[in-house]
Design a protein around this motif. Sequence first.
Motif, PDB file in Angstrom:
ATOM      1  N   ALA A 112       0.907  -1.179   0.137  1.00 49.46           N
ATOM      2  CA  ALA A 112       0.039   0.022  -0.018  1.00 49.46           C
ATOM      3  C   ALA A 112       0.896   1.176   0.041  1.00 49.46           C
ATOM      4  O   ALA A 112       0.859   2.146   0.884  1.00 49.46           O
ATOM      5  N   LEU A 113       1.663   1.453  -0.850  1.00 50.76           N
ATOM      6  CA  LEU A 113       2.885   2.456  -1.055  1.00 50.76           C
ATOM      7  C   LEU A 113       1.992   3.881  -0.987  1.00 50.76           C
ATOM      8  O   LEU A 113       0.816   3.912  -1.603  1.00 50.76           O
ATOM      9  N   ARG A 114       2.492   4.750  -0.476  1.00 48.07           N
ATOM     10  CA  ARG A 114       1.893   5.987  -0.206  1.00 48.07           C
ATOM     11  C   ARG A 114       0.620   6.162   0.407  1.00 48.07           C
ATOM     12  O   ARG A 114      -0.035   7.185   0.130  1.00 48.07           O
ATOM     13  N   GLN A 115       0.314   5.044   1.058  1.00 51.58           N
ATOM     14  CA  GLN A 115      -1.239   5.278   1.686  1.00 51.58           C
ATOM     15  C   GLN A 115      -0.948   5.147   3.124  1.00 51.58           C
ATOM     16  O   GLN A 115       0.022   4.813   3.742  1.00 51.58           O
ATOM     17  N   LYS A 116      -2.072   5.696   3.949  1.00 50.86           N
ATOM     18  CA  LYS A 116      -2.100   5.521   5.342  1.00 50.86           C
ATOM     19  C   LYS A 116      -2.629   4.258   5.998  1.00 50.86           C
ATOM     20  O   LYS A 116      -3.955   3.785   5.096  1.00 50.86           O
ATOM     21  N   VAL A 117      -2.008   3.516   6.681  1.00 51.24           N
ATOM     22  CA  VAL A 117      -2.734   2.141   7.053  1.00 51.24           C
ATOM     23  C   VAL A 117      -2.596   2.123   8.632  1.00 51.24           C
ATOM     24  O   VAL A 117      -1.916   2.889   9.200  1.00 51.24           O
ATOM     25  N   SER A 118      -3.296   1.343   9.266  1.00 53.79           N
ATOM     26  CA  SER A 118      -3.341   0.891  10.423  1.00 53.79           C
ATOM     27  C   SER A 118      -2.981  -0.661  10.678  1.00 53.79           C
ATOM     28  O   SER A 118      -3.399  -1.567   9.644  1.00 53.79           O
ATOM     29  N   LEU A 119      -1.926  -0.787  11.681  1.00 53.30           N
ATOM     30  CA  LEU A 119      -1.625  -2.355  11.703  1.00 53.30           C
ATOM     31  C   LEU A 119      -1.088  -2.912  13.100  1.00 53.30           C
ATOM     32  O   LEU A 119      -0.914  -1.791  13.793  1.00 53.30           O
ATOM     33  N   ILE A 120      -1.053  -3.909  13.461  1.00 59.01           N
ATOM     34  CA  ILE A 120      -0.668  -4.442  14.823  1.00 59.01           C
ATOM     35  C   ILE A 120       0.369  -5.551  14.343  1.00 59.01           C
ATOM     36  O   ILE A 120       0.179  -6.598  13.649  1.00 59.01           O
ATOM     37  N   GLY A 121       1.623  -5.492  15.172  1.00 55.59           N
ATOM     38  CA  GLY A 121       2.572  -6.357  14.891  1.00 55.59           C
ATOM     39  C   GLY A 121       3.369  -6.814  15.877  1.00 55.59           C
ATOM     40  O   GLY A 121       3.365  -6.081  16.955  1.00 55.59           O
ATOM     41  N   VAL A 122       4.293  -7.752  15.648  1.00 56.66           N
ATOM     42  CA  VAL A 122       5.050  -8.178  16.855  1.00 56.66           C
ATOM     43  C   VAL A 122       6.531  -7.579  16.698  1.00 56.66           C
ATOM     44  O   VAL A 122       7.124  -7.558  15.557  1.00 56.66           O
ATOM     45  N   ILE A 123       7.018  -6.956  17.876  1.00 55.36           N
ATOM     46  CA  ILE A 123       8.354  -6.212  17.676  1.00 55.36           C
ATOM     47  C   ILE A 123       9.502  -7.259  17.633  1.00 55.36           C
ATOM     48  O   ILE A 123       9.589  -7.944  18.628  1.00 55.36           O
ATOM     49  N   THR A 124      10.217  -7.237  16.606  1.00 54.03           N
ATOM     50  CA  THR A 124      11.363  -8.036  16.542  1.00 54.03           C
ATOM     51  C   THR A 124      12.788  -7.308  17.036  1.00 54.03           C
ATOM     52  O   THR A 124      13.631  -7.824  17.680  1.00 54.03           O
ATOM     53  N   GLU A 125      12.955  -6.185  16.604  1.00 50.17           N
ATOM     54  CA  GLU A 125      13.981  -5.147  17.071  1.00 50.17           C
ATOM     55  C   GLU A 125      13.532  -3.842  17.153  1.00 50.17           C
ATOM     56  O   GLU A 125      12.465  -3.538  16.737  1.00 50.17           O
ATOM     57  N   TYR A 126      14.353  -3.131  17.891  1.00 52.93           N
ATOM     58  CA  TYR A 126      14.094  -1.469  18.175  1.00 52.93           C
ATOM     59  C   TYR A 126      15.309  -1.123  18.388  1.00 52.93           C
ATOM     60  O   TYR A 126      16.405  -1.426  18.753  1.00 52.93           O
ATOM     61  N   THR A 127      15.556   0.392  17.690  1.00 50.95           N
ATOM     62  CA  THR A 127      16.742   1.028  17.927  1.00 50.95           C
ATOM     63  C   THR A 127      16.780   1.970  19.017  1.00 50.95           C
ATOM     64  O   THR A 127      15.775   2.185  19.639  1.00 50.95           O
TER      65      THR A 127
ATOM     66  N   CYS B 257       0.591  -1.504  18.249  1.00 49.22           N
ATOM     67  CA  CYS B 257      -0.474  -1.226  17.514  1.00 49.22           C
ATOM     68  C   CYS B 257      -0.251   0.301  16.938  1.00 49.22           C
ATOM     69  O   CYS B 257       0.160   1.146  17.573  1.00 49.22           O
ATOM     70  N   PHE B 258      -0.209   0.226  15.469  1.00 54.33           N
ATOM     71  CA  PHE B 258      -0.026   1.640  14.856  1.00 54.33           C
ATOM     72  C   PHE B 258      -1.250   2.025  14.286  1.00 54.33           C
ATOM     73  O   PHE B 258      -1.585   1.111  13.428  1.00 54.33           O
ATOM     74  N   THR B 259      -1.422   3.358  14.095  1.00 56.81           N
ATOM     75  CA  THR B 259      -2.716   3.564  13.369  1.00 56.81           C
ATOM     76  C   THR B 259      -2.071   4.972  12.499  1.00 56.81           C
ATOM     77  O   THR B 259      -1.099   5.676  12.820  1.00 56.81           O
ATOM     78  N   SER B 260      -2.653   5.073  11.205  1.00 54.33           N
ATOM     79  CA  SER B 260      -2.540   6.152  10.380  1.00 54.33           C
ATOM     80  C   SER B 260      -0.922   6.499   9.959  1.00 54.33           C
ATOM     81  O   SER B 260      -0.445   7.440  10.238  1.00 54.33           O
ATOM     82  N   ILE B 261      -0.084   5.385   9.959  1.00 55.74           N
ATOM     83  CA  ILE B 261       1.180   5.391   9.308  1.00 55.74           C
ATOM     84  C   ILE B 261       1.384   5.341   7.879  1.00 55.74           C
ATOM     85  O   ILE B 261       0.466   4.477   7.092  1.00 55.74           O
ATOM     86  N   THR B 262       2.310   5.922   7.275  1.00 57.51           N
ATOM     87  CA  THR B 262       2.197   6.099   6.071  1.00 57.51           C
ATOM     88  C   THR B 262       3.438   5.176   5.350  1.00 57.51           C
ATOM     89  O   THR B 262       4.466   5.197   5.910  1.00 57.51           O
ATOM     90  N   ILE B 263       3.045   4.338   4.393  1.00 56.54           N
ATOM     91  CA  ILE B 263       3.844   3.446   3.494  1.00 56.54           C
ATOM     92  C   ILE B 263       4.762   4.115   2.672  1.00 56.54           C
ATOM     93  O   ILE B 263       4.103   4.430   1.654  1.00 56.54           O
ATOM     94  N   ASN B 264       5.886   3.898   2.689  1.00 52.11           N
ATOM     95  CA  ASN B 264       7.120   4.901   1.645  1.00 52.11           C
ATOM     96  C   ASN B 264       7.894   3.953   0.992  1.00 52.11           C
ATOM     97  O   ASN B 264       8.299   2.676   1.737  1.00 52.11           O
ATOM     98  N   PHE B 265       8.555   4.286  -0.022  1.00 55.76           N
ATOM     99  CA  PHE B 265       9.669   3.325  -0.628  1.00 55.76           C
ATOM    100  C   PHE B 265      10.925   4.224  -0.513  1.00 55.76           C
ATOM    101  O   PHE B 265      10.898   5.377  -1.130  1.00 55.76           O
ATOM    102  N   HIS B 266      11.849   3.830   0.233  1.00 52.64           N
ATOM    103  CA  HIS B 266      13.158   4.713   0.544  1.00 52.64           C
ATOM    104  C   HIS B 266      14.370   3.746   0.374  1.00 52.64           C
ATOM    105  O   HIS B 266      14.553   2.848   1.022  1.00 52.64           O
ATOM    106  N   HIS B 267      15.359   4.324  -0.462  1.00 50.01           N
ATOM    107  CA  HIS B 267      16.703   3.467  -0.710  1.00 50.01           C
ATOM    108  C   HIS B 267      16.200   2.194  -0.958  1.00 50.01           C
ATOM    109  O   HIS B 267      16.905   1.259  -0.034  1.00 50.01           O
ATOM    110  N   GLU B 268      15.307   1.849  -1.765  1.00 51.12           N
ATOM    111  CA  GLU B 268      15.080   0.471  -2.337  1.00 51.12           C
ATOM    112  C   GLU B 268      14.369  -0.225  -1.138  1.00 51.12           C
ATOM    113  O   GLU B 268      14.334  -1.900  -1.354  1.00 51.12           O
ATOM    114  N   LYS B 269      13.934   0.336  -0.255  1.00 50.69           N
ATOM    115  CA  LYS B 269      13.358  -0.543   0.928  1.00 50.69           C
ATOM    116  C   LYS B 269      11.876   0.031   1.189  1.00 50.69           C
ATOM    117  O   LYS B 269      11.618   1.271   1.197  1.00 50.69           O
ATOM    118  N   VAL B 270      11.011  -0.791   1.544  1.00 46.46           N
ATOM    119  CA  VAL B 270       9.766  -0.438   2.110  1.00 46.46           C
ATOM    120  C   VAL B 270       9.709  -0.154   3.434  1.00 46.46           C
ATOM    121  O   VAL B 270      10.211  -0.892   4.151  1.00 46.46           O
TER     122      VAL B 270
END
Length: 463
Positions: A19-34, A83-96
């Motif tokens: 869903a590039l350049r769209q706002k989405v909501s999703l819930i996921g499992v955290i595997t890493e964090y900076t 849980c994230f709401t209204s985050i934007t999916i982008n394509f940056h440096h050949e990565k989503v």
Amino acid sequence: MQEREEVSVYFSINDAVSALRQKVSLIGVITEYTLPEMSRGTDWFCSLKLMDASYQDHGLVINVFAESVDKLPLVRSAGDIVCFTSITINFHHEKVIAVFKKSISTFALFEGKSSKSFIPYQASSSYNLGKLDIEVLTSLRTWLLNYQLDSGTSESILPLEKIRDGKCFDLVCKILTVREVSKDNWMLFLWDGTDAPPLSCRTKLNLELENPLPLQLEASLLPRDVLCEFPTVGTVLRVIVDQASEKLVFQPWRWVKIIDLVCEERFGLWCGHLKPSTRVRILSDEDITVIDRQRIYADRLPTKWDRMPSSALPWPPQITETDLGHLPFATLMDALTCSEVPTKFQCVVRVVAICPWQVENFRSPTGTCVYRIRLTLEDPTARIHAIIYAEDGEKFFNGYPPMDVLMSKRNALLGVAAEDGVEDLDAPRNPPWVQLCLKSYFVDDNDPWSSRKYRVFDTRLVA
């Protein structure tokens, strides 16, 4: 920010990345964090990597921006759910990637598979729990029951025994503690059961009296109750933590994978640094690398010889001899944390400094002219001072040899470079591993812990 409306659809991560350049909501499992860092503007920034049943191989990176560290997601553990709401999916440096915008996006952090609670431990002020949130959370926790997060198979994973100065690596280790070692200065204490390699000594022997080599990177020795909880075999790596990183919940006695760590030499000791790109993954005790590290440690405990530094194997050079060959080897951390005083130890150590350094000053100038020397000893677990005094010095140096012989013995003990009898005191030194017998004692009956000292005895320098 107004309270958000209840989300009607949560995307799977597999659907979200399309869903590039769209706002989405999703819930996921955290595997890493900076770790939190300042962005190029005025905001603080961190990244989380998420996965779910639809997207297990690579994970989706979410870049989060906030006006302060406290408003970033402060993750307690990989395996927790966000849980994230209204985050934007982008394509940056050949990565989503996905971007959390502080003006419109929200987040909520929940405990992972071990929890049944639907109360977030941290959330945006406008977040409110909906029926769909509960359904997706329940589904993810059910899926996690049969899924094991692990440390991965990266070639960058190195044990402490293989680290190199200035080289970035990934470390699977146990967090022993995080301490404020001086005002606004924090330090992580990490351990993986292996021995970090010895470093060259670059300090000058003639400066030891005025500027002694420090015994640890922190300003003073840790409190006894903390030190006594540390393992007595294997290096405890000190890692400098800035104030922003300290706000992350580093959970003591948890196994973690720290990704993109760098170590450097400081006063002949290993010192770690967290980089802006450093990421943390909390691991299970059942992780395959964790099991391997615990096995290595367990194998070193029961035998007489395996507490010897790994870089001294199969046996240290015959530079010294001791009269207590029947004693099992002990580490310097064994000596530091032993509850009984006096106690005798046989150790394999390096002599990294000596005071006084000139052999003509090894004995007192007046009176009985007895030996009185302070050695700085180190092994992979600790550094301590130990005294050679009086009759112990006579045995150690085989009486009172001529000054040229005494100088040769000193150079052999400390790894001083010499060619054709000419010393190079400015060259880096590589002291050899030697066997020494140590005896602990105290000088204050009312404070035996703080006044504990060590002396070398029943040892001869035969080099």
